[in-house]
Motif scaffolding. Structure first.
Motif, PDB file in Angstrom:
ATOM      1  N   LYS A   4      -7.942  -9.924 -14.777  1.00 38.77           N
ATOM      2  CA  LYS A   4      -6.597 -10.271 -14.342  1.00 38.77           C
ATOM      3  C   LYS A   4      -5.914  -9.034 -13.771  1.00 38.77           C
ATOM      4  O   LYS A   4      -6.053  -7.926 -14.287  1.00 38.77           O
ATOM      5  CB  LYS A   4      -5.788 -10.814 -15.519  1.00 38.77           C
ATOM      6  CG  LYS A   4      -4.345 -11.112 -15.194  1.00 38.77           C
ATOM      7  CD  LYS A   4      -3.589 -11.552 -16.444  1.00 38.77           C
ATOM      8  CE  LYS A   4      -2.121 -11.773 -16.138  1.00 38.77           C
ATOM      9  NZ  LYS A   4      -1.360 -12.168 -17.356  1.00 38.77           N
ATOM     10  N   GLY A   5      -5.170  -9.196 -12.676  1.00 39.01           N
ATOM     11  CA  GLY A   5      -4.464  -8.070 -12.063  1.00 39.01           C
ATOM     12  C   GLY A   5      -5.300  -7.415 -10.975  1.00 39.01           C
ATOM     13  O   GLY A   5      -6.191  -8.027 -10.380  1.00 39.01           O
ATOM     14  N   THR A   6      -5.021  -6.155 -10.685  1.00 41.87           N
ATOM     15  CA  THR A   6      -5.727  -5.423  -9.647  1.00 41.87           C
ATOM     16  C   THR A   6      -6.934  -4.700 -10.232  1.00 41.87           C
ATOM     17  O   THR A   6      -6.868  -4.120 -11.308  1.00 41.87           O
ATOM     18  CB  THR A   6      -4.798  -4.394  -8.975  1.00 41.87           C
ATOM     19  OG1 THR A   6      -4.327  -3.469  -9.955  1.00 41.87           O
ATOM     20  CG2 THR A   6      -3.613  -5.069  -8.329  1.00 41.87           C
ATOM     21  N   ASN A   7      -8.043  -4.741  -9.496  1.00 45.67           N
ATOM     22  CA  ASN A   7      -9.276  -4.066  -9.880  1.00 45.67           C
ATOM     23  C   ASN A   7      -9.740  -3.289  -8.656  1.00 45.67           C
ATOM     24  O   ASN A   7     -10.121  -3.892  -7.641  1.00 45.67           O
ATOM     25  CB  ASN A   7     -10.338  -5.077 -10.286  1.00 45.67           C
ATOM     26  CG  ASN A   7      -9.840  -6.070 -11.325  1.00 45.67           C
ATOM     27  OD1 ASN A   7      -9.714  -5.753 -12.494  1.00 45.67           O
ATOM     28  ND2 ASN A   7      -9.544  -7.299 -10.885  1.00 45.67           N
ATOM     29  N   SER A   8      -9.715  -1.971  -8.708  1.00 46.71           N
ATOM     30  CA  SER A   8      -9.932  -1.193  -7.493  1.00 46.71           C
ATOM     31  C   SER A   8     -10.453   0.206  -7.804  1.00 46.71           C
ATOM     32  O   SER A   8     -10.612   0.598  -8.963  1.00 46.71           O
ATOM     33  CB  SER A   8      -8.620  -1.086  -6.704  1.00 46.71           C
ATOM     34  OG  SER A   8      -7.646  -0.377  -7.455  1.00 46.71           O
ATOM     35  N   CYS A   9     -10.728   0.959  -6.715  1.00 44.79           N
ATOM     36  CA  CYS A   9     -11.029   2.396  -6.757  1.00 44.79           C
ATOM     37  C   CYS A   9     -12.262   2.725  -7.600  1.00 44.79           C
ATOM     38  O   CYS A   9     -12.308   3.752  -8.281  1.00 44.79           O
ATOM     39  CB  CYS A   9      -9.837   3.181  -7.284  1.00 44.79           C
ATOM     40  SG  CYS A   9      -8.310   2.969  -6.347  1.00 44.79           S
ATOM     41  N   ALA A  10     -13.285   1.883  -7.575  1.00 45.17           N
ATOM     42  CA  ALA A  10     -14.468   2.115  -8.407  1.00 45.17           C
ATOM     43  C   ALA A  10     -15.360   3.209  -7.829  1.00 45.17           C
ATOM     44  O   ALA A  10     -15.590   3.258  -6.614  1.00 45.17           O
ATOM     45  CB  ALA A  10     -15.266   0.826  -8.549  1.00 45.17           C
TER      46      ALA A  10
ATOM     47  N   SER B 131      -7.263   6.229  -7.470  1.00 44.95           N
ATOM     48  CA  SER B 131      -8.259   7.104  -6.826  1.00 44.95           C
ATOM     49  C   SER B 131      -8.959   8.081  -7.758  1.00 44.95           C
ATOM     50  O   SER B 131      -8.986   9.288  -7.496  1.00 44.95           O
ATOM     51  CB  SER B 131      -7.601   7.883  -5.678  1.00 44.95           C
ATOM     52  OG  SER B 131      -6.966   7.025  -4.786  1.00 44.95           O
ATOM     53  N   PRO B 132      -9.573   7.636  -8.855  1.00 40.41           N
ATOM     54  CA  PRO B 132     -10.308   8.579  -9.703  1.00 40.41           C
ATOM     55  C   PRO B 132     -11.575   9.082  -9.018  1.00 40.41           C
ATOM     56  O   PRO B 132     -12.263   8.334  -8.317  1.00 40.41           O
ATOM     57  CB  PRO B 132     -10.644   7.745 -10.937  1.00 40.41           C
ATOM     58  CG  PRO B 132     -10.721   6.338 -10.420  1.00 40.41           C
ATOM     59  CD  PRO B 132      -9.668   6.249  -9.353  1.00 40.41           C
ATOM     60  N   ALA B 133     -11.879  10.364  -9.223  1.00 40.88           N
ATOM     61  CA  ALA B 133     -13.108  10.974  -8.703  1.00 40.88           C
ATOM     62  C   ALA B 133     -13.720  11.834  -9.804  1.00 40.88           C
ATOM     63  O   ALA B 133     -13.002  12.532 -10.520  1.00 40.88           O
ATOM     64  CB  ALA B 133     -12.825  11.813  -7.466  1.00 40.88           C
TER      65      ALA B 133
ATOM     66  N   PHE C 265      -7.531  12.434 -10.446  1.00 41.67           N
ATOM     67  CA  PHE C 265      -6.966  11.185  -9.951  1.00 41.67           C
ATOM     68  C   PHE C 265      -5.520  11.409  -9.529  1.00 41.67           C
ATOM     69  O   PHE C 265      -4.929  12.461  -9.783  1.00 41.67           O
ATOM     70  CB  PHE C 265      -7.036  10.094 -11.022  1.00 41.67           C
ATOM     71  CG  PHE C 265      -6.403  10.459 -12.338  1.00 41.67           C
ATOM     72  CD1 PHE C 265      -5.081  10.145 -12.610  1.00 41.67           C
ATOM     73  CD2 PHE C 265      -7.143  11.123 -13.316  1.00 41.67           C
ATOM     74  CE1 PHE C 265      -4.497  10.488 -13.818  1.00 41.67           C
ATOM     75  CE2 PHE C 265      -6.573  11.461 -14.535  1.00 41.67           C
ATOM     76  CZ  PHE C 265      -5.251  11.150 -14.790  1.00 41.67           C
ATOM     77  N   THR C 266      -4.966  10.403  -8.892  1.00 38.78           N
ATOM     78  CA  THR C 266      -3.570  10.432  -8.469  1.00 38.78           C
ATOM     79  C   THR C 266      -2.700   9.707  -9.490  1.00 38.78           C
ATOM     80  O   THR C 266      -3.078   8.649  -9.990  1.00 38.78           O
ATOM     81  CB  THR C 266      -3.409   9.757  -7.096  1.00 38.78           C
ATOM     82  OG1 THR C 266      -4.209  10.434  -6.139  1.00 38.78           O
ATOM     83  CG2 THR C 266      -1.959   9.763  -6.647  1.00 38.78           C
ATOM     84  N   SER C 267      -1.546  10.287  -9.778  1.00 38.41           N
ATOM     85  CA  SER C 267      -0.564   9.634 -10.635  1.00 38.41           C
ATOM     86  C   SER C 267       0.826  10.031 -10.158  1.00 38.41           C
ATOM     87  O   SER C 267       1.032  11.153  -9.690  1.00 38.41           O
ATOM     88  CB  SER C 267      -0.754  10.061 -12.096  1.00 38.41           C
ATOM     89  OG  SER C 267       0.287   9.530 -12.912  1.00 38.41           O
ATOM     90  N   ASP C 268       1.771   9.090 -10.281  1.00 39.42           N
ATOM     91  CA  ASP C 268       3.156   9.440  -9.967  1.00 39.42           C
ATOM     92  C   ASP C 268       3.952   9.691 -11.247  1.00 39.42           C
ATOM     93  O   ASP C 268       5.173   9.522 -11.284  1.00 39.42           O
ATOM     94  CB  ASP C 268       3.819   8.388  -9.082  1.00 39.42           C
ATOM     95  CG  ASP C 268       3.930   7.022  -9.744  1.00 39.42           C
ATOM     96  OD1 ASP C 268       3.473   6.873 -10.899  1.00 39.42           O
ATOM     97  OD2 ASP C 268       4.483   6.108  -9.109  1.00 39.42           O
TER      98      ASP C 268
ATOM     99  N   CYS D 229       0.379  13.853  -2.888  1.00 41.58           N
ATOM    100  CA  CYS D 229      -1.016  14.276  -2.973  1.00 41.58           C
ATOM    101  C   CYS D 229      -1.842  13.117  -3.526  1.00 41.58           C
ATOM    102  O   CYS D 229      -1.565  12.625  -4.618  1.00 41.58           O
ATOM    103  CB  CYS D 229      -1.168  15.493  -3.885  1.00 41.58           C
ATOM    104  SG  CYS D 229      -0.185  16.937  -3.387  1.00 41.58           S
ATOM    105  N   THR D 230      -2.862  12.701  -2.793  1.00 41.92           N
ATOM    106  CA  THR D 230      -3.636  11.540  -3.217  1.00 41.92           C
ATOM    107  C   THR D 230      -5.047  11.624  -2.641  1.00 41.92           C
ATOM    108  O   THR D 230      -5.399  12.564  -1.928  1.00 41.92           O
ATOM    109  CB  THR D 230      -2.937  10.236  -2.781  1.00 41.92           C
ATOM    110  OG1 THR D 230      -3.587   9.117  -3.372  1.00 41.92           O
ATOM    111  CG2 THR D 230      -2.926  10.096  -1.279  1.00 41.92           C
ATOM    112  N   GLU D 231      -5.888  10.643  -2.966  1.00 39.56           N
ATOM    113  CA  GLU D 231      -7.255  10.503  -2.460  1.00 39.56           C
ATOM    114  C   GLU D 231      -8.099  11.753  -2.704  1.00 39.56           C
ATOM    115  O   GLU D 231      -8.717  12.288  -1.789  1.00 39.56           O
ATOM    116  CB  GLU D 231      -7.239  10.163  -0.963  1.00 39.56           C
ATOM    117  CG  GLU D 231      -6.535   8.857  -0.655  1.00 39.56           C
ATOM    118  CD  GLU D 231      -6.411   8.576   0.828  1.00 39.56           C
ATOM    119  OE1 GLU D 231      -6.345   7.382   1.175  1.00 39.56           O
ATOM    120  OE2 GLU D 231      -6.381   9.520   1.629  1.00 39.56           O
ATOM    121  N   PRO D 232      -8.177  12.239  -3.953  1.00 38.66           N
ATOM    122  CA  PRO D 232      -8.959  13.456  -4.211  1.00 38.66           C
ATOM    123  C   PRO D 232     -10.462  13.188  -4.195  1.00 38.66           C
ATOM    124  O   PRO D 232     -10.915  12.086  -4.501  1.00 38.66           O
ATOM    125  CB  PRO D 232      -8.500  13.850  -5.619  1.00 38.66           C
ATOM    126  CG  PRO D 232      -8.163  12.542  -6.275  1.00 38.66           C
ATOM    127  CD  PRO D 232      -7.551  11.703  -5.174  1.00 38.66           C
TER     128      PRO D 232
END
Length: 392
Positions: free
Chosen positions: A202-208, A251-253, A263-266, A294-297
């Protein structure tokens, strides 16, 4: 929800660059002096053209008719290339025959051998790309080599595609796609061309993204109410939540050894980069003071001190690099349009990134030391973006 969608659909707005994206066009954005003169030749005009193009865009070399190194590439059997290196007027100082899956592949491997022998830098041309291409409204996953040869297309039934990522063995690709309002994570098996849903909570599933050893997957899920970083096994089971914040994470790497995630966090009031252990714990903000966005590391596997990322600059975006050994960051591109989605190549010097402007996009090779950028994706592919690199 607006903040969540801002992170998740930013990659959709494809961009572009110049009307003519010929593969031989080199756009110089400024930088340092190229230091090694080389003469590159082959009895085959096609092999010579490809080899000269590779050395010309590298950034460490200057093509001359005769120079400090004379490098010759010769077809020497089925799918084999012999590379011979000599000084300008001297005898051979290095000779090796390299085999590949095709003559082109053998040449790219031989080019990497020559780069390492003449500069000490690791070559990156013997690697693979996966990216998203769109033509006439149809998106598809495409794989190929770094110079956009041996292209293979994998249609995904018209679904929107975000962030394809290689498995370490090069046999599978993770990506995000929208079937409805919310995105799910898919797994594409390149050998069988079979596609399956890996995560559809449920919800968003992304950035794998796969871990370096291929045993785990880092991802962003919002099923518990807020986009957070999770890690699970490759079957999307035993999923563990790592972050617990009221902010948006994306965007975890993985670090090269698989022990940490960037990763990116606000959480700090705007998108910034954070690191934490891949097993959980406290998240720490990287001391990046060059941008409020700053994002997409992407963490360099060749140099663990370096993280490349997208930084907001003025009213647009450019590529930046954070060096933990110096605890500082710098902007490394100066594109006349948005430069986003950087991924490291094998030498911790070059990245592939997306250059975009209103209505179109292309993939560029960026030298982070000189700032030189070269358009690699041919215009016949249409809009292309969101590349991932696999070192071989």
């Amino acid at each position: 929800m607006q903040k969540i969608l801002f992170f998740l659909i930013a990659l959709f707005f494809s961009a572009s660059v110049f009307a003519d994206r010929n593969i031989g066009t080199v756009t110089v954005q400024g930088g340092t002096t190229i230091t090694i003169p080389v003469s590159v030749s082959s009895a085959s005009p096609e092999l010579q053209r490809l080899a000269q193009f590779a050395f010309n865009i590298h950034g460490k070399y200057r093509l001359v008719s005769s120079g400090a190194f004379v490098i010759k590439f010769t077809a020497s059997g089925c799918n084999q290339i012999t590379v011979d290196i000599s000084h300008g007027s001297g005898s051979s100082i290095f000779n090796q025959t390299v085999a590949g899956t095709s003559l082109r592949h053998a040449l790219l491997k031989a080019i990497d051998v020559a780069i390492e022998k003449t500069s000490g830098l690791k070559g990156f041309f013997n690697g693979k790309l996966v990216f998203v291409a769109e033509r006439d409204g149809q998106q598809t996953i495409v794989t190929g080599d770094v110079l956009f040869g041996n292209l293979q297309s994998y249609p995904v039934s018209g679904k929107q595609i975000v962030g394809p990522r290689w498995s370490p063995d090069g046999e599978k690709i993770l990506f995000t796609s929208y079937r409805s309002y919310f995105p799910d994570i898919y797994l594409l098996d390149l050998r069988t061309r079979q596609l399956k849903v890996l995560v559809n909570f449920k919800g968003t599933n992304s950035c794998a993204r796969f871990s370096p050893d291929g045993s785990k997957v880092a991802m962003v899920l919002s099923g518990e109410g807020n986009p957070e970083i999770y890690v699970g096994n490759v079957s999307s089971r035993q999923v563990r939540r790592l972050t617990h914040t009221p902010s948006v994470e994306a965007s975890p790497a993985w670090s090269p050894d698989g022990s940490c995630l960037v990763f990116t966090s606000d959480a700090a009031g705007g998108p910034q980069l954070f690191v934490m252990s891949a097993s959980g714990g406290t998240m720490s903000r990287l001391p990046i003071n060059i941008s409020k966005y700053c994002t997409e590391p992407d963490w360099s596997w060749a140099n663990p001190n370096k993280i490349v990322f997208t930084a907001g600059v003025g009213h647009g975006y450019q590529i930046a690099v954070y060096d933990s050994s110096q605890r500082s960051a710098k902007i490394v591109s100066s594109a006349p349009m948005d430069a986003i989605e950087p991924v490291w190549l094998a030498d911790a010097r070059h990245v592939i990134c997306t250059f975009r402007s209103a209505g179109s996009s292309a993939l560029y090779l960026l030298d982070t030391e000189t700032g030189n950028a070269t358009c690699l994706s041919p215009s016949g592919l249409g809009n292309v973006w969101s590349a991932s690199y696999l070192a071989l």
